[in-house]
Design a protein around this motif. Structure first.
Motif, PDB file in Angstrom:
ATOM      1  N   CYS A  19       0.833  -1.213   0.000  1.00 53.65           N
ATOM      2  CA  CYS A  19       0.000   0.000   0.000  1.00 53.65           C
ATOM      3  C   CYS A  19       0.864   1.258   0.000  1.00 53.65           C
ATOM      4  CB  CYS A  19      -0.928  -0.009   1.217  1.00 53.65           C
ATOM      5  SG  CYS A  19      -2.355  -1.100   1.037  1.00 53.65           S
ATOM      6  N   GLU A  20       1.894   1.268   0.822  1.00 53.87           N
ATOM      7  CA  GLU A  20       2.796   2.422   0.871  1.00 53.87           C
ATOM      8  C   GLU A  20       3.474   2.624  -0.471  1.00 53.87           C
ATOM      9  OE1 GLU A  20       6.364   4.086   3.724  1.00 53.87           O
ATOM     10  OE2 GLU A  20       6.369   1.961   3.161  1.00 53.87           O
ATOM     11  N   THR A  21       3.926   1.532  -1.087  1.00 52.88           N
ATOM     12  CA  THR A  21       4.593   1.633  -2.385  1.00 52.88           C
ATOM     13  C   THR A  21       3.647   2.190  -3.435  1.00 52.88           C
ATOM     14  OG1 THR A  21       6.034  -0.231  -1.852  1.00 52.88           O
ATOM     15  CG2 THR A  21       5.788   0.340  -4.185  1.00 52.88           C
ATOM     16  N   LEU A  22       2.402   1.686  -3.440  1.00 54.87           N
ATOM     17  CA  LEU A  22       1.419   2.182  -4.404  1.00 54.87           C
ATOM     18  C   LEU A  22       1.130   3.660  -4.173  1.00 54.87           C
ATOM     19  CD1 LEU A  22      -0.621   1.784  -6.663  1.00 54.87           C
ATOM     20  CD2 LEU A  22      -2.261   0.975  -4.948  1.00 54.87           C
ATOM     21  N   GLU A  23       1.013   4.071  -2.911  1.00 60.90           N
ATOM     22  CA  GLU A  23       0.731   5.475  -2.593  1.00 60.90           C
ATOM     23  C   GLU A  23       1.790   6.399  -3.176  1.00 60.90           C
ATOM     24  OE1 GLU A  23       0.365   8.315   1.397  1.00 60.90           O
ATOM     25  OE2 GLU A  23       0.233   6.135   1.581  1.00 60.90           O
ATOM     26  N   HIS A  56      13.781   4.754   0.079  1.00 62.46           N
ATOM     27  CA  HIS A  56      15.129   4.270   0.411  1.00 62.46           C
ATOM     28  C   HIS A  56      15.307   2.782   0.075  1.00 62.46           C
ATOM     29  CE1 HIS A  56      15.646   8.088   2.434  1.00 62.46           C
ATOM     30  NE2 HIS A  56      14.571   7.850   3.170  1.00 62.46           N
ATOM     31  N   VAL A  57      14.870   2.434  -1.120  1.00 63.70           N
ATOM     32  CA  VAL A  57      15.062   1.064  -1.615  1.00 63.70           C
ATOM     33  C   VAL A  57      15.596   1.129  -3.043  1.00 63.70           C
ATOM     34  CG1 VAL A  57      13.234   0.094  -0.146  1.00 63.70           C
ATOM     35  CG2 VAL A  57      12.683   0.884  -2.464  1.00 63.70           C
ATOM     36  N   HIS A  58      15.977  -0.027  -3.586  1.00 69.12           N
ATOM     37  CA  HIS A  58      16.477  -0.095  -4.958  1.00 69.12           C
ATOM     38  C   HIS A  58      15.314  -0.001  -5.936  1.00 69.12           C
ATOM     39  CE1 HIS A  58      18.516  -1.636  -8.557  1.00 69.12           C
ATOM     40  NE2 HIS A  58      19.655  -1.318  -7.925  1.00 69.12           N
ATOM     41  N   THR A  83      13.383  -3.074  -6.549  1.00 68.00           N
ATOM     42  CA  THR A  83      12.433  -3.449  -5.490  1.00 68.00           C
ATOM     43  C   THR A  83      11.061  -2.851  -5.771  1.00 68.00           C
ATOM     44  OG1 THR A  83      14.229  -3.530  -3.872  1.00 68.00           O
ATOM     45  CG2 THR A  83      11.992  -3.353  -3.006  1.00 68.00           C
ATOM     46  N   ILE A  84      11.047  -1.626  -6.255  1.00 65.59           N
ATOM     47  CA  ILE A  84       9.774  -0.983  -6.603  1.00 65.59           C
ATOM     48  C   ILE A  84       9.101  -1.718  -7.754  1.00 65.59           C
ATOM     49  CG2 ILE A  84       8.685   1.154  -7.385  1.00 65.59           C
ATOM     50  CD1 ILE A  84       9.834   1.232  -4.522  1.00 65.59           C
ATOM     51  N   LEU A  85       9.884  -2.085  -8.765  1.00 67.98           N
ATOM     52  CA  LEU A  85       9.315  -2.812  -9.902  1.00 67.98           C
ATOM     53  C   LEU A  85       8.734  -4.150  -9.459  1.00 67.98           C
ATOM     54  CD1 LEU A  85      12.072  -2.068 -12.581  1.00 67.98           C
ATOM     55  CD2 LEU A  85       9.765  -1.106 -12.479  1.00 67.98           C
ATOM     56  N   TYR A  86       9.426  -4.839  -8.562  1.00 72.47           N
ATOM     57  CA  TYR A  86       8.933  -6.119  -8.045  1.00 72.47           C
ATOM     58  C   TYR A  86       7.619  -5.906  -7.282  1.00 72.47           C
ATOM     59  CZ  TYR A  86       8.372 -10.038  -4.864  1.00 72.47           C
ATOM     60  OH  TYR A  86       7.839 -11.082  -4.145  1.00 72.47           O
ATOM     61  N   ARG A  87       7.593  -4.886  -6.425  1.00 64.27           N
ATOM     62  CA  ARG A  87       6.378  -4.632  -5.644  1.00 64.27           C
ATOM     63  C   ARG A  87       5.201  -4.270  -6.544  1.00 64.27           C
ATOM     64  NH1 ARG A  87       8.681  -0.807  -0.706  1.00 64.27           N
ATOM     65  NH2 ARG A  87      10.025  -2.380   0.297  1.00 64.27           N
TER      66      ARG A  87
END
Length: 405
Positions: free
Chosen positions: A343-347, A364-366, A369-373
């Protein structure tokens, strides 16, 4: 030699001018002109501008603060010799603060002569400040009584709708010119506004010449203002308002070391009605800035809230369960079960309009990691965000829980 009493400040200014053989001005604590003596042909642009405008030009005050002249006047009881500031039209001066104990009531200024002042003349200058004290105390008390009446009227105006005729009638009694286009504004401090801070806020509001203050009042931590630019062009009004905000914030920080506050304004409006509605808009901005300090850190004006304007209504509907997004609820269940942060990533993916690098930097991630999420978000909740309305609804839904009703 000065006499024991004078009937008016004009008489006193003229008498000091004769005693010193130099032009004199007497100002209140906010650098508004109260009286001045006859001047000769060798006067300077700053004095002329002060007399014409009935107040010291803002550029002169700003320079005197930067050079710590105002601070030095407040710190001593003797006349202060001030060298010329030709950049703002100020020739050599002698000045003294008019005080009641440590409280500044006003100032007396004299243009310096070609020959230095004698000790006797400087003594007369100091005596002039003492003679002016009683008259400035009376003026000060009268102003405070007027401010109390004005503040009481403003509080009533903020909380109840009044007929336009009644508002304009009171404006006339208070000698307030009706506005062109204007705004309500609130400056909220982290602690209650003390009498000392209130004086400083009034001072800064009076010396600035960017906007016209109509009414103002204090309510615990809030300094509430109704300001007008009298400019019918909305673009110019926004520029002037933003310049005022920036300047006021800078002066509070630099001159008085106040930095812990936030500001908010209503939408721009014309006329004198619907003031409670405009006041509510400032409250919405303040609540949103408190709930979303990062997202709205640069926002002051209500109209710049954008999509956040809808949050109060949307949040209320969410609380009453009249709106529900199953996709987001599935993501929340997944996060709780797996200690994840979809949810945080989507926000923040929505906040940064899909810019993966910015989202990764914020969280503060690679970037991988965002693409995976985001793949997990699509798989777990079926969210594809193929249209702007869909993205806007998702964003509102994710933000709504953080809005305080």
């Amino acid at each position: 030699m000065l006499e024991a009493t004078y009937h008016s400040l004009e008489d006193l200014a003229e008498a000091i001018g004769v005693a010193l053989s130099a032009p004199i001005t007497i100002e209140d604590r906010n650098h508004r002109l109260l009286a001045y003596s006859t001047h000769t042909a060798d006067t300077d642009p700053a004095r002329i501008a002060t007399i014409i405008g009935r107040r010291v030009p803002e550029s002169v005050i700003d320079q005197l603060w930067k050079d710590e002249v105002i601070q030095n006047l407040a710190a001593q009881d003797e006349p202060l010799i001030i060298s010329a500031r030709t950049g703002v039209g100020l020739n050599d001066r002698v000045a003294i603060a008019i005080k009641q104990d440590t409280e500044i009531l006003g100032y007396i200024w004299s243009i310096a002569r070609s020959t230095p002042f004698s000790e006797t003349e400087l003594s007369d200058f100091k005596k002039g400040a003492l003679l002016a004290q009683r008259q400035l105390l009376a003026i000060d008390m009268q102003k405070k009584r007027q401010e109390e009446k004005t503040e009481q009227f403003f509080f009533e105006l903020l909380h109840e709708d009044m007929p336009e005729s009644e508002i304009l009638k009171t404006f006339s009694k208070l000698h307030v010119a009706p506005p062109g286009i204007s705004r309500l504004m609130v400056i909220r401090f982290s602690e209650a506004i003390t009498p000392r801070l209130a004086d400083r806020l009034r001072y800064l509001l009076t010396i600035q010449q960017t906007v016209r203050p109509l009414l103002y009042a204090y309510d615990e931590t809030d300094f509430i203002l109704w300001i007008s630019t009298n400019d019918q062009d909305a673009h110019h009004e926004r520029l002037q308002f933003d310049a005022f905000i920036q300047s006021f914030r800078q002066m509070l920080a630099e001159r008085f070391n106040y930095t812990n506050f936030i500001s908010a304004s209503s939408e721009v409006f014309t006329g004198v009605q619907s003031i409670p509605e405009r006041y509510e808009e400032t409250g919405i901005v303040l609540r949103l800035k408190d709930a979303f300090p990062f997202e709205l850190s640069t926002v002051t004006r209500y109209e710049r809230l954008g999509l956040f304007q809808l949050l109060p209504i949307f949040s209320e509907r969410l609380r009453r369960r009249t709106v529900r997004l199953e996709e987001i609820e599935r993501l929340r269940s997944y996060d709780e079960k797996h200690a994840a942060s979809l949810c945080e990533t989507l926000e923040w993916f929505l906040h940064y309009d899909g810019n993966v690098k910015q989202v990764a930097s914020h969280l503060h991630v690679h970037p991988n990691t965002i693409l995976y999420r985001m793949r997990r978000i699509e798989e777990e909740a079926g969210i594809r965000m193929e249209s702007l309305p869909e993205r806007a609804l998702l964003y509102l839904y994710l933000k709504a829980d953080r809005y305080p009703l």
